[in-house]
Design a protein around this motif. Sequence first.
Motif, PDB file in Angstrom:
ATOM      1  N   UNK A  77       0.824  -1.207   0.000  1.00 15.20           N
ATOM      2  CA  UNK A  77       0.000   0.000   0.000  1.00 15.20           C
ATOM      3  C   UNK A  77       0.862   1.263   0.000  1.00 15.20           C
ATOM      4  N   UNK A  78       0.526   2.244  -0.836  1.00 17.34           N
ATOM      5  CA  UNK A  78       1.328   3.471  -0.885  1.00 17.34           C
ATOM      6  C   UNK A  78       1.176   4.350   0.347  1.00 17.34           C
ATOM      7  N   UNK A  79       0.070   4.183   1.075  1.00 19.33           N
ATOM      8  CA  UNK A  79      -0.117   4.972   2.298  1.00 19.33           C
ATOM      9  C   UNK A  79      -1.099   4.255   3.214  1.00 19.33           C
ATOM     10  N   UNK A  80      -0.776   4.269   4.494  1.00 20.27           N
ATOM     11  CA  UNK A  80      -1.645   3.721   5.530  1.00 20.27           C
ATOM     12  C   UNK A  80      -1.831   4.806   6.584  1.00 20.27           C
ATOM     13  N   UNK A  81      -3.072   4.997   7.012  1.00 16.91           N
ATOM     14  CA  UNK A  81      -3.367   6.035   8.006  1.00 16.91           C
ATOM     15  C   UNK A  81      -4.035   5.414   9.222  1.00 16.91           C
ATOM     16  N   UNK A  82      -3.716   5.958  10.376  1.00 18.83           N
ATOM     17  CA  UNK A  82      -4.314   5.529  11.640  1.00 18.83           C
ATOM     18  C   UNK A  82      -4.878   6.753  12.347  1.00 18.83           C
ATOM     19  N   UNK A  83      -6.100   6.624  12.861  1.00 18.91           N
ATOM     20  CA  UNK A  83      -6.672   7.655  13.725  1.00 18.91           C
ATOM     21  C   UNK A  83      -6.744   7.136  15.146  1.00 18.91           C
ATOM     22  N   UNK A  84      -6.204   7.902  16.080  1.00 17.68           N
ATOM     23  CA  UNK A  84      -6.342   7.585  17.496  1.00 17.68           C
ATOM     24  C   UNK A  84      -7.547   8.330  18.062  1.00 17.68           C
ATOM     25  N   UNK A  85      -8.304   7.710  18.953  1.00 24.09           N
ATOM     26  CA  UNK A  85      -9.452   8.391  19.557  1.00 24.09           C
ATOM     27  C   UNK A  85      -9.019   9.671  20.255  1.00 24.09           C
ATOM     28  N   UNK A 109      -5.915   9.206   3.712  1.00 25.78           N
ATOM     29  CA  UNK A 109      -4.829  10.109   3.328  1.00 25.78           C
ATOM     30  C   UNK A 109      -4.525   9.908   1.861  1.00 25.78           C
ATOM     31  N   UNK A 110      -4.177  10.978   1.177  1.00 26.12           N
ATOM     32  CA  UNK A 110      -3.908  10.876  -0.261  1.00 26.12           C
ATOM     33  C   UNK A 110      -2.494  11.329  -0.628  1.00 26.12           C
ATOM     34  N   UNK A 111      -1.557  11.009   0.256  1.00 30.46           N
ATOM     35  CA  UNK A 111      -0.136  11.247  -0.011  1.00 30.46           C
ATOM     36  C   UNK A 111       0.631   9.963   0.292  1.00 30.46           C
ATOM     37  N   UNK A 112       1.596   9.643  -0.526  1.00 31.38           N
ATOM     38  CA  UNK A 112       2.381   8.422  -0.306  1.00 31.38           C
ATOM     39  C   UNK A 112       3.355   8.600   0.855  1.00 31.38           C
ATOM     40  N   UNK A 113       3.357   7.625   1.758  1.00 30.80           N
ATOM     41  CA  UNK A 113       4.297   7.642   2.869  1.00 30.80           C
ATOM     42  C   UNK A 113       4.774   6.214   3.126  1.00 30.80           C
ATOM     43  N   UNK A 114       6.035   6.083   3.447  1.00 32.62           N
ATOM     44  CA  UNK A 114       6.574   4.759   3.743  1.00 32.62           C
ATOM     45  C   UNK A 114       6.028   4.220   5.052  1.00 32.62           C
ATOM     46  N   UNK A 115       5.901   5.103   6.054  1.00 34.84           N
ATOM     47  CA  UNK A 115       5.391   4.699   7.361  1.00 34.84           C
ATOM     48  C   UNK A 115       3.938   5.113   7.530  1.00 34.84           C
ATOM     49  N   UNK A 116       3.322   4.657   8.596  1.00 36.16           N
ATOM     50  CA  UNK A 116       1.930   5.002   8.885  1.00 36.16           C
ATOM     51  C   UNK A 116       1.860   6.444   9.372  1.00 36.16           C
TER      52      UNK A 116
END
Length: 264
Positions: A77-85, A109-116
């Motif tokens: 996956x080119x980008x993974x996003x996490x939301x914390x409560x 998220x719509x930007x490529x990132x290596x990390x979350x």
Amino acid sequence: MASQVAENLLFSQFSSKGFEVISDILSSLFTISKTELTELYTRLNDDFDNDHPSPIFVDRAFFTSMDEGFRAIYAQSPVIAVDLPSILELDNGDINKPTVVILGQDPKNDHDFENIIVGTPYALHSKECRIKHTKRYFEMVFVLLSLGYRVYLTDIFKVWVCDPTSPYSRCKLPRIDQERFFRILELEFQAVKPVALITWGNEAANSLSAVNIEVPHLRFLHPGRAANGAWKRLIGKSPTDANKLEYWRTRIFESLSGLGAIES
């Protein structure tokens, strides 16, 4: 209006006992210790009044799918996003405010990132987002704050995985992982003890069919512009942010009357 009183807000000021419970819940889902989670929330807090915050990242090992086949998609996956409560409340000395939950579907998220990349629902930890990109969400949340509620914001699925074959579309989580998030959500509800649960949009509302809810569920149209057609039919006039907010203020007052603090 709402942006002018941001200095009177508390962001994610969990009680010691409350944070202990929430950190235990999140640690059962993510690879993170209480100390590391405290550091993440400290950084998010630091961003609350920061005009130009830096993105927050964690290693992709932060989350591991229970589905072996999905792990390959996750890795590509080119980008993974996490939301914390997160929690928002007015800094008025009242520590016994009733809590309302606003439940979103998942981050994006719509930007490529290596990390979350790590954030919070509707990016309300970010001053820039509150006054620009997600201003409409913040103003709706502020209505609840002004009525005397503490607002707990969380997502049903706290991880968003971008489809490697179709950026930047969501790749649906496997059922085994979805069920983990449903169990986590029920634990969150037990921890924060809300008087009501609010969903914005059909995706979030419909996903709750797999979750045990013991408080009133208030379904609203999604505030985003993609739902403008439905908003126009509902309110009978132009679906501007101001008109949506006016409708929200009236309906939320009616819906929450009798469920705790109404100070306006």
